[in-house]
Design a protein around this motif. Structure first.
Motif, mmCIF file in Angstrom:
data_model
loop_
_atom_site.group_PDB
_atom_site.id
_atom_site.type_symbol
_atom_site.label_atom_id
_atom_site.label_comp_id
_atom_site.label_asym_id
_atom_site.label_seq_id
_atom_site.Cartn_x
_atom_site.Cartn_y
_atom_site.Cartn_z
ATOM 1 N N VAL A 170 39.346 37.497 41.567
ATOM 2 C CA VAL A 170 38.995 37.584 40.142
ATOM 3 C C VAL A 170 38.629 39.019 39.782
ATOM 4 C CG1 VAL A 170 37.224 36.924 38.447
ATOM 5 C CG2 VAL A 170 38.283 35.176 39.892
ATOM 6 N N PHE A 171 37.833 39.651 40.643
ATOM 7 C CA PHE A 171 37.431 41.043 40.434
ATOM 8 C C PHE A 171 38.652 41.963 40.337
ATOM 9 C CE2 PHE A 171 36.431 45.144 42.570
ATOM 10 C CZ PHE A 171 35.503 45.643 41.675
ATOM 11 N N ASP A 172 39.581 41.796 41.284
ATOM 12 C CA ASP A 172 40.790 42.635 41.295
ATOM 13 C C ASP A 172 41.606 42.463 40.009
ATOM 14 O OD1 ASP A 172 40.065 43.525 43.794
ATOM 15 O OD2 ASP A 172 41.447 42.210 44.888
ATOM 16 N N THR A 173 41.710 41.220 39.541
ATOM 17 C CA THR A 173 42.448 40.952 38.305
ATOM 18 C C THR A 173 41.794 41.665 37.116
ATOM 19 O OG1 THR A 173 43.009 38.761 39.167
ATOM 20 C CG2 THR A 173 43.322 39.108 36.799
ATOM 21 N N CYS A 174 40.467 41.618 37.062
ATOM 22 C CA CYS A 174 39.743 42.275 35.970
ATOM 23 C C CYS A 174 39.921 43.794 36.034
ATOM 24 C CB CYS A 174 38.253 41.948 36.037
ATOM 25 S SG CYS A 174 37.864 40.221 35.740
ATOM 26 N N VAL A 175 39.839 44.348 37.247
ATOM 27 C CA VAL A 175 40.003 45.794 37.412
ATOM 28 C C VAL A 175 41.405 46.209 36.964
ATOM 29 C CG1 VAL A 175 40.148 47.676 39.110
ATOM 30 C CG2 VAL A 175 38.266 46.036 39.224
ATOM 31 N N ALA A 176 42.411 45.429 37.392
ATOM 32 C CA ALA A 176 43.797 45.709 36.984
ATOM 33 C C ALA A 176 43.929 45.644 35.463
ATOM 34 C CB ALA A 176 44.753 44.712 37.643
ATOM 35 N N GLY A 177 43.151 44.785 34.836
ATOM 36 C CA GLY A 177 43.180 44.648 33.379
ATOM 37 C C GLY A 177 42.433 45.754 32.651
ATOM 38 N N GLY A 178 41.659 46.560 33.384
ATOM 39 C CA GLY A 178 41.001 47.705 32.764
ATOM 40 C C GLY A 178 39.488 47.610 32.655
ATOM 41 N N VAL A 179 38.885 46.553 33.209
ATOM 42 C CA VAL A 179 37.420 46.443 33.146
ATOM 43 C C VAL A 179 36.788 47.448 34.110
ATOM 44 C CG1 VAL A 179 35.435 44.905 33.452
ATOM 45 C CG2 VAL A 179 37.585 44.000 32.536
ATOM 46 N N LYS A 180 35.763 48.159 33.630
ATOM 47 C CA LYS A 180 35.168 49.246 34.415
ATOM 48 C C LYS A 180 33.785 48.892 34.980
ATOM 49 C CE LYS A 180 37.981 52.936 33.686
ATOM 50 N NZ LYS A 180 39.174 52.028 33.665
ATOM 51 N N ALA A 181 33.139 47.840 34.428
ATOM 52 C CA ALA A 181 31.760 47.548 34.823
ATOM 53 C C ALA A 181 31.572 46.051 35.014
ATOM 54 C CB ALA A 181 30.794 48.071 33.758
ATOM 55 N N ILE A 218 35.334 47.699 46.302
ATOM 56 C CA ILE A 218 35.256 48.280 44.958
ATOM 57 C C ILE A 218 35.987 49.616 44.913
ATOM 58 C CG2 ILE A 218 33.653 49.093 43.174
ATOM 59 C CD1 ILE A 218 31.528 47.267 44.593
ATOM 60 N N PRO A 219 37.023 49.739 44.079
ATOM 61 C CA PRO A 219 37.718 51.026 43.984
ATOM 62 C C PRO A 219 36.846 52.075 43.277
ATOM 63 C CG PRO A 219 38.731 49.387 42.520
ATOM 64 C CD PRO A 219 37.608 48.709 43.213
ATOM 65 N N ALA A 220 37.195 53.356 43.473
ATOM 66 C CA ALA A 220 36.440 54.442 42.849
ATOM 67 C C ALA A 220 36.485 54.310 41.327
ATOM 68 C CB ALA A 220 37.020 55.787 43.285
ATOM 69 N N GLY A 221 35.401 54.684 40.696
ATOM 70 C CA GLY A 221 35.353 54.681 39.233
ATOM 71 C C GLY A 221 34.936 53.356 38.626
ATOM 72 N N ILE A 222 34.730 52.360 39.469
ATOM 73 C CA ILE A 222 34.306 51.041 38.991
ATOM 74 C C ILE A 222 32.841 50.835 39.373
ATOM 75 C CG2 ILE A 222 34.722 48.545 39.124
ATOM 76 C CD1 ILE A 222 37.082 50.107 37.925
ATOM 77 N N ARG A 223 32.047 50.348 38.426
ATOM 78 C CA ARG A 223 30.614 50.157 38.655
ATOM 79 C C ARG A 223 30.307 48.664 38.768
ATOM 80 N NH1 ARG A 223 26.273 52.339 40.803
ATOM 81 N NH2 ARG A 223 24.393 51.488 39.897
ATOM 82 N N VAL A 224 29.668 48.270 39.849
ATOM 83 C CA VAL A 224 29.300 46.864 40.045
ATOM 84 C C VAL A 224 27.795 46.754 40.296
ATOM 85 C CG1 VAL A 224 29.656 44.770 41.421
ATOM 86 C CG2 VAL A 224 31.564 46.353 41.056
ATOM 87 N N HIS A 225 27.114 45.972 39.479
ATOM 88 C CA HIS A 225 25.722 45.613 39.778
ATOM 89 C C HIS A 225 25.713 44.234 40.400
ATOM 90 C CE1 HIS A 225 23.496 48.461 36.782
ATOM 91 N NE2 HIS A 225 24.345 49.087 37.551
ATOM 92 N N HIS A 226 24.997 44.114 41.500
ATOM 93 C CA HIS A 226 24.878 42.813 42.143
ATOM 94 C C HIS A 226 23.576 42.161 41.714
ATOM 95 C CE1 HIS A 226 28.315 43.180 44.838
ATOM 96 N NE2 HIS A 226 28.033 44.468 44.829
#
Lengths: 211, 211
Positions: free
Chosen positions: B167-178, B189-197
């Motif tokens: 799900v995360f990968d799909t969102c990142v591919a769609g352009g979600v950054k956070a 987590i790829p570079a440039g993406i911010r994830v709070h756990h």
């Protein structure tokens, strides 16, 4: 006495160290440097050494920390070398989610002592007597008695904002010292009581910076 | 460029400053010192001054910060002076709780722009088309299209651990950054993406110290 002197921010970092250490097989990697621990936690090596020194834990100069010893020490400091009994008040969507989540996590850490959710409380008579993920739901009026009998020392509050203070006060009167509060309300907290606020709004607002 | 230079820990503290400032009536108290702000947030005055200086925000020596100006600045820095569109994936107990919680919070902050949950996603056909707290539930396969159309820039993940990475990968591919991730899993987590756990276990483990 010692407990008073350690800043809360230091205590908050200890579980993170513990988690990172738990991911390493000490048979293969018996020792970790503060530099490596820093790489894995995102905390500076200097801060890590300072945090651990509060508890008289020091690594070997130029070598590091023995992983098995450090894990045992952190468990002991955090009281996780014994069972810590946890209660939960308010079995709405969030409370139910938490009970299921907690059950999942408990399976992961079965090989050591630690946090166990022992009882849930709700005022809805329909819910009393039900079990969720193995945890029984009791009526709120039984809380003072069960806090004492089950030795509940941490309480999770997943109640509506309007009743949070009242529930909190009842728990404090019953002897609970530590709380994880999900209710979006500013509680009046007496001295000696520790409350962590699980505040999604603050986390989301800081994410907005990256959006 | 500027965004790269500010440490994440600084960004994480800004919403707390904003919250404390929001509790003060600037008509009655137009100015706050870093000392007072420190008292109310539990962060040292020196740290507060350093945090704000990252953004070129300085108080008047010996006086403090003008509250209205500081609030506006913090909102601007955090992108909360405009609408930030948020999505949520996984409408189980936790997802549903979050949607209701979010709705409650949105009422409180109606007088300014900010975070708005625009869409929820689930794979259960029974849930598609339902509304929870005014938010419609869409099928997960529509996610890429809706991320673009509704300009979703933050995604809340309340999915089971087993599907979180996908799900995360799909969102990142769609352009979600956070992301705010509730799934108990370590994401790649790829570079440039911010994830709070949103990790309740860590919070509970540090509470055990006080139990």
């Amino acid at each position: 006495m010692r407990k008073r002197k350690v800043p809360d921010v230091v205590i908050n970092r200890l579980p993170l160290y513990l988690r990172v250490l738990a991911e390493i097989d000490p048979e293969q990697t018996p020792i970790i440097s503060s530099y490596e621990l820093g790489e894995r936690t995102g905390i500076t090596p200097g801060q890590i050494r300072k945090d651990l020194s509060f508890f008289g834990v020091f690594g070997k100069q130029g070598v590091g920390y023995e992983i098995t010893t450090l894990r045992a020490e952190l468990c002991r400091i955090l009281n996780l070398d014994r069972v810590v009994n946890v209660g939960l008040v308010g079995v709405g969507n969030l409370g139910e989610a938490f009970l299921r989540y907690g059950a999942g996590r408990q399976k992961e850490v079965l090989n050591r002592e630690g946090l166990v959710i022992k009882a849930a409380f709700d005022q809805d008579e329909q819910k009393i007597g039900r079990h969720i993920a193995g945890v029984e739901i009791f009526p709120v009026w039984q809380m003072p008695e069960l806090i004492a009998r089950l030795k509940l020392t941490i309480m999770i509050l997943t109640v509506p904002a309007g009743v949070a203070q009242e529930v909190f006060d009842t728990c404090v009167a019953g002897g609970v010292k530590a709380f994880l509060n999900f209710a979006p309300v500013k509680l009046k907290i007496p001295a000696g009581i520790r409350v962590h606020h699980a505040d999604f709004t603050l986390q989301l607002e800081s994410l907005a910076y990256y959006s």
